[in-house]
Design a protein around this motif. Structure first.
Motif, PDB file in Angstrom:
ATOM      1  N   ALA A 119       2.423   7.781  -0.936  1.00 20.35           N
ATOM      2  CA  ALA A 119       2.040   8.786  -0.124  1.00 20.35           C
ATOM      3  C   ALA A 119       0.732   8.810  -0.761  1.00 20.35           C
ATOM      4  CB  ALA A 119       2.607   9.980  -0.549  1.00 20.35           C
ATOM      5  N   ARG A 120      -0.659   9.366   0.278  1.00 18.13           N
ATOM      6  CA  ARG A 120      -2.073   9.243  -0.234  1.00 18.13           C
ATOM      7  C   ARG A 120      -2.163  10.725   0.449  1.00 18.13           C
ATOM      8  NH1 ARG A 120      -3.166   3.650   2.693  1.00 18.13           N
ATOM      9  NH2 ARG A 120      -3.950   2.796   0.954  1.00 18.13           N
ATOM     10  N   SER A 121      -1.922  11.802  -0.929  1.00 19.28           N
ATOM     11  CA  SER A 121      -1.958  13.067  -0.379  1.00 19.28           C
ATOM     12  C   SER A 121      -3.706  14.183  -0.555  1.00 19.28           C
ATOM     13  CB  SER A 121      -1.495  13.741  -1.819  1.00 19.28           C
ATOM     14  OG  SER A 121      -1.637  15.273  -1.954  1.00 19.28           O
ATOM     15  N   ILE A 165      -2.293  -4.194  -4.528  1.00 20.15           N
ATOM     16  CA  ILE A 165      -2.580  -5.978  -3.938  1.00 20.15           C
ATOM     17  C   ILE A 165      -4.030  -7.012  -4.338  1.00 20.15           C
ATOM     18  CG2 ILE A 165      -0.078  -6.465  -3.103  1.00 20.15           C
ATOM     19  CD1 ILE A 165      -2.190  -6.897  -0.481  1.00 20.15           C
ATOM     20  N   ASP A 166      -5.069  -5.635  -3.951  1.00 16.95           N
ATOM     21  CA  ASP A 166      -5.815  -5.779  -4.400  1.00 16.95           C
ATOM     22  C   ASP A 166      -6.180  -6.257  -5.708  1.00 16.95           C
ATOM     23  OD1 ASP A 166      -5.789  -5.041  -0.984  1.00 16.95           O
ATOM     24  OD2 ASP A 166      -7.644  -3.365  -1.392  1.00 16.95           O
ATOM     25  N   ASN A 167      -5.791  -5.963  -6.188  1.00 13.17           N
ATOM     26  CA  ASN A 167      -6.590  -6.820  -7.647  1.00 13.17           C
ATOM     27  C   ASN A 167      -7.824  -5.967  -8.287  1.00 13.17           C
ATOM     28  OD1 ASN A 167      -6.267  -8.779 -10.052  1.00 13.17           O
ATOM     29  ND2 ASN A 167      -7.053 -10.055  -9.453  1.00 13.17           N
ATOM     30  N   VAL A 178      -6.872 -11.695   5.694  1.00 15.12           N
ATOM     31  CA  VAL A 178      -5.748 -10.843   5.108  1.00 15.12           C
ATOM     32  C   VAL A 178      -6.232 -10.112   4.515  1.00 15.12           C
ATOM     33  CG1 VAL A 178      -5.166 -13.025   4.124  1.00 15.12           C
ATOM     34  CG2 VAL A 178      -7.135 -12.674   2.966  1.00 15.12           C
ATOM     35  N   MET A 179      -5.567  -9.569   3.524  1.00 11.04           N
ATOM     36  CA  MET A 179      -5.679  -7.581   3.266  1.00 11.04           C
ATOM     37  C   MET A 179      -7.222  -7.913   2.066  1.00 11.04           C
ATOM     38  SD  MET A 179      -2.705  -5.433   2.903  1.00 11.04           S
ATOM     39  CE  MET A 179      -2.858  -4.181   4.333  1.00 11.04           C
ATOM     40  N   GLY A 180      -7.665  -6.620   1.831  1.00 13.03           N
ATOM     41  CA  GLY A 180      -8.802  -6.651   1.043  1.00 13.03           C
ATOM     42  C   GLY A 180     -10.027  -5.821   1.686  1.00 13.03           C
ATOM     43  N   ARG A 181     -10.038  -4.274   1.360  1.00 10.08           N
ATOM     44  CA  ARG A 181     -10.946  -4.005   2.611  1.00 10.08           C
ATOM     45  C   ARG A 181     -12.379  -3.586   1.732  1.00 10.08           C
ATOM     46  NH1 ARG A 181      -7.674   1.273   2.378  1.00 10.08           N
ATOM     47  NH2 ARG A 181      -7.494   1.229   0.308  1.00 10.08           N
ATOM     48  N   ASP A 182     -11.977  -4.532   0.097  1.00  7.50           N
ATOM     49  CA  ASP A 182     -13.659  -4.055   0.005  1.00  7.50           C
ATOM     50  C   ASP A 182     -13.732  -5.631  -1.284  1.00  7.50           C
ATOM     51  OD1 ASP A 182     -13.612  -1.788   0.010  1.00  7.50           O
ATOM     52  OD2 ASP A 182     -12.571  -0.716  -0.782  1.00  7.50           O
ATOM     53  N   ALA A 214     -11.318 -12.077   4.488  1.00  5.86           N
ATOM     54  CA  ALA A 214     -10.938 -10.748   4.626  1.00  5.86           C
ATOM     55  C   ALA A 214     -11.161  -9.780   5.133  1.00  5.86           C
ATOM     56  CB  ALA A 214     -11.453 -10.723   2.645  1.00  5.86           C
ATOM     57  N   GLU A 215     -10.443  -8.743   5.162  1.00  4.40           N
ATOM     58  CA  GLU A 215     -10.604  -8.420   6.165  1.00  4.40           C
ATOM     59  C   GLU A 215     -11.866  -7.364   6.095  1.00  4.40           C
ATOM     60  OE1 GLU A 215      -7.916  -4.731   6.211  1.00  4.40           O
ATOM     61  OE2 GLU A 215      -7.363  -4.840   4.463  1.00  4.40           O
ATOM     62  N   GLY A 216     -12.481  -7.198   4.898  1.00  5.37           N
ATOM     63  CA  GLY A 216     -13.374  -6.346   4.575  1.00  5.37           C
ATOM     64  C   GLY A 216     -14.510  -7.112   4.612  1.00  5.37           C
ATOM     65  N   GLY A 260      -1.247  -8.695   7.803  1.00  8.61           N
ATOM     66  CA  GLY A 260      -1.237  -7.897   7.917  1.00  8.61           C
ATOM     67  C   GLY A 260      -0.014  -7.444   6.796  1.00  8.61           C
ATOM     68  N   HIS A 261       0.409  -6.229   7.087  1.00  9.97           N
ATOM     69  CA  HIS A 261       1.155  -5.648   6.023  1.00  9.97           C
ATOM     70  C   HIS A 261       2.247  -6.356   5.001  1.00  9.97           C
ATOM     71  CE1 HIS A 261      -0.678  -1.741   7.324  1.00  9.97           C
ATOM     72  NE2 HIS A 261      -0.581  -1.481   5.716  1.00  9.97           N
ATOM     73  N   MET A 262       3.398  -7.603   5.460  1.00 11.65           N
ATOM     74  CA  MET A 262       3.611  -8.314   5.092  1.00 11.65           C
ATOM     75  C   MET A 262       3.482  -8.473   3.996  1.00 11.65           C
ATOM     76  SD  MET A 262       3.339 -11.896   6.699  1.00 11.65           S
ATOM     77  CE  MET A 262       3.381 -12.147   8.369  1.00 11.65           C
ATOM     78  N   GLN A 263       2.055  -9.020   3.480  1.00  9.70           N
ATOM     79  CA  GLN A 263       1.375  -8.865   2.088  1.00  9.70           C
ATOM     80  C   GLN A 263       2.148  -7.880   1.681  1.00  9.70           C
ATOM     81  OE1 GLN A 263      -2.539 -10.065   2.971  1.00  9.70           O
ATOM     82  NE2 GLN A 263      -2.587  -9.475   4.798  1.00  9.70           N
ATOM     83  N   ARG A 264       1.806  -6.763   1.969  1.00 11.58           N
ATOM     84  CA  ARG A 264       2.370  -5.645   0.743  1.00 11.58           C
ATOM     85  C   ARG A 264       3.874  -5.649  -0.066  1.00 11.58           C
ATOM     86  NH1 ARG A 264      -0.927  -1.323   1.933  1.00 11.58           N
ATOM     87  NH2 ARG A 264       0.886   0.098   1.894  1.00 11.58           N
ATOM     88  N   GLY A 265       5.036  -6.014   1.128  1.00 15.54           N
ATOM     89  CA  GLY A 265       6.308  -6.372   0.831  1.00 15.54           C
ATOM     90  C   GLY A 265       6.199  -7.321   0.217  1.00 15.54           C
TER      91      GLY A 265
HETATM   92  O1  F6P Z   1      -5.222  -1.025  -0.975  1.00 15.03           O
HETATM   93  C1  F6P Z   1      -4.306  -2.093  -0.221  1.00 15.03           C
HETATM   94  C2  F6P Z   1      -4.908  -1.928   0.631  1.00 15.03           C
HETATM   95  O2  F6P Z   1      -3.250  -2.917   0.871  1.00 15.03           O
HETATM   96  C3  F6P Z   1      -5.626  -3.024   1.219  1.00 15.03           C
HETATM   97  O3  F6P Z   1      -5.511  -4.348   0.866  1.00 15.03           O
HETATM   98  C4  F6P Z   1      -5.921  -2.829   3.194  1.00 15.03           C
HETATM   99  O4  F6P Z   1      -6.737  -2.922   3.359  1.00 15.03           O
HETATM  100  C5  F6P Z   1      -4.939  -1.540   2.733  1.00 15.03           C
HETATM  101  O5  F6P Z   1      -4.557  -0.986   1.670  1.00 15.03           O
HETATM  102  C6  F6P Z   1      -3.837  -0.741   4.243  1.00 15.03           C
HETATM  103  O6  F6P Z   1      -3.519   0.645   3.892  1.00 15.03           O
HETATM  104  P1  F6P Z   1      -2.680   1.202   4.664  1.00 15.03           P
HETATM  105  O7  F6P Z   1      -1.590   0.562   5.135  1.00 15.03           O
HETATM  106  O8  F6P Z   1      -2.909   2.791   4.504  1.00 15.03           O
HETATM  107  O9  F6P Z   1      -2.697   1.210   6.485  1.00 15.03           O
END
Ligand code: F6P
Length: 324
Positions: A71-73, A127-129, A169-173, A222-224, A253-258
């Protein structure tokens, strides 16, 4: 130290479960107790705890996500929230904390340590490294493999239809995913936050590639990125300037996180978990456990948060040469 708490916080990443397992089993190995804290700092505030023995982490080394949830609290950003969390740890006789997460999670850990003198140790999981003090964060390698597999598939259809694909692909910063997966998947151009290519240079490069006889192309974004347009606006812009291109957009999108963590991420998680627990037992605190030159290394949390994980400029050059 007789009992250590472990939590996962922020965006999840493949390998977090392997790290939880490592922390729990290292505690068991040293005959100390381990408590799992659910939903990151929010669960710490709510006292959502569970005792974890060596057998409680059976069969999770291969699983994506995090069994402890994440979670992000917002509440943990307040002094009141942190006081509640601290009281809950004291009540549960938890003497130290392992935080698995990214820079936001480490900032929380550092503030907590400063306020209460509470022992904390960080394990980089994102995943952003994008964390200073480690060449790899947990989940980065797995995410790269996922992205490359997806782009390989996109390449099949791109080539059948002579199309240009814009793949976000992901990577906001940070552009680590885009740059590495882009090279691995043979992208024509790679747009990252760390380098502003500019629209003209992008068009120029696409023109060159067409002229050199390439019939299909893949641009990884990259998204950012700093181009100042969404990937869909970018598609419109290229179409207006180069009507000869038939363009499609794919946002991974989020498939990259799973997904199941790669072997690299499992081994990394196991090594970092052992070091995190053993460092706390040696009386160390306020560090992040990372990997540098294939050796486990401690970096002060403060540096891990404030430092920048630089893009390898050599990779930019390699990418340029590969798109010849
Ligand atoms: O920090 C990891 C990350 O996957 C980023 O690459 C992406 O911008 C962000 O989290 C997405 O966050 P959320 O899952 O809250 O939409």
């Amino acid at each position: 130290i007789k009992k250590i708490g472990v939590l996962t916080s922020g965006g999840d990443s493949p390998g977090m479960n392997a790290a939880i397992r490592s922390v729990v089993r290292t505690c068991a190995y040293h005959n100390i107790e381990c408590t799992g804290i659910y939903r990151g700092y929010q669960g710490m505030i709510e006292g959502d705890f569970k005792e974890m023995g060596a057998r409680s982490v059976n069969n999770i080394v291969n699983k994506g996500g995090t069994i402890l949830k994440s979670a992000r609290s917002k509440e943990f950003m307040t002094v009141e929230g942190r006081k509640k969390a601290h009281q809950n740890l004291v009540n549960a006789n938890i003497d130290a904390l392992v935080v698995i997460g990214g820079d936001g999670s480490f900032t929380g850990a550092e503030v907590f340590n400063n306020e209460f003198g509470y022992p904390v140790m960080g394990i980089p999981g994102t995943i952003d490294n994008d964390i200073f003090g480690t060449s790899h964060t947990l989940g980065f390698d797995t995410a790269l493999n996922t992205v490359v597999e997806c782009i390989d598939k996109i390449r099949d259809t791109a080539s059948s239809h002579n199309r240009l694909f814009l793949v976000e692909v992901m990577g906001r910063d940070a552009g680590h995913i885009a740059l590495n997966a882009g090279i691995g998947a043979g992208a024509e151009e790679i747009l990252i936050p760390e380098q502003d290519l500019g629209l003209e240079r992008l068009l120029e490069s696409l023109r060159k590639s067409k002229a050199s006889g390439k019939s299909s192309s893949i641009v990884v974004i990259a998204e950012g990125d700093k181009i100042g347009k969404s990937v869909f606006e970018l598609k419109d812009y290229i179409e207006e300037n180069m009507p000869e291109y038939d363009i499609r957009v794919s946002v991974l999108g989020h498939m990259q996180r799973g997904g199941a963590p790669s072997c690299f991420d499992r081994v990394l998680a196991s090594r970092l978990g052992v070091k995190a627990v053993e460092s706390l037992l040696e009386g160390k605190s306020n560090f992040m456990v990372g990997i540098l030159n294939d050796k486990v290394a401690l970096t002060p949390l403060e540096n891990a948060i404030k430092g920048h994980s630089e893009i390898d400029r050599e990779l930019l050059r390699v990418s340029d040469i590969m798109s010849t």
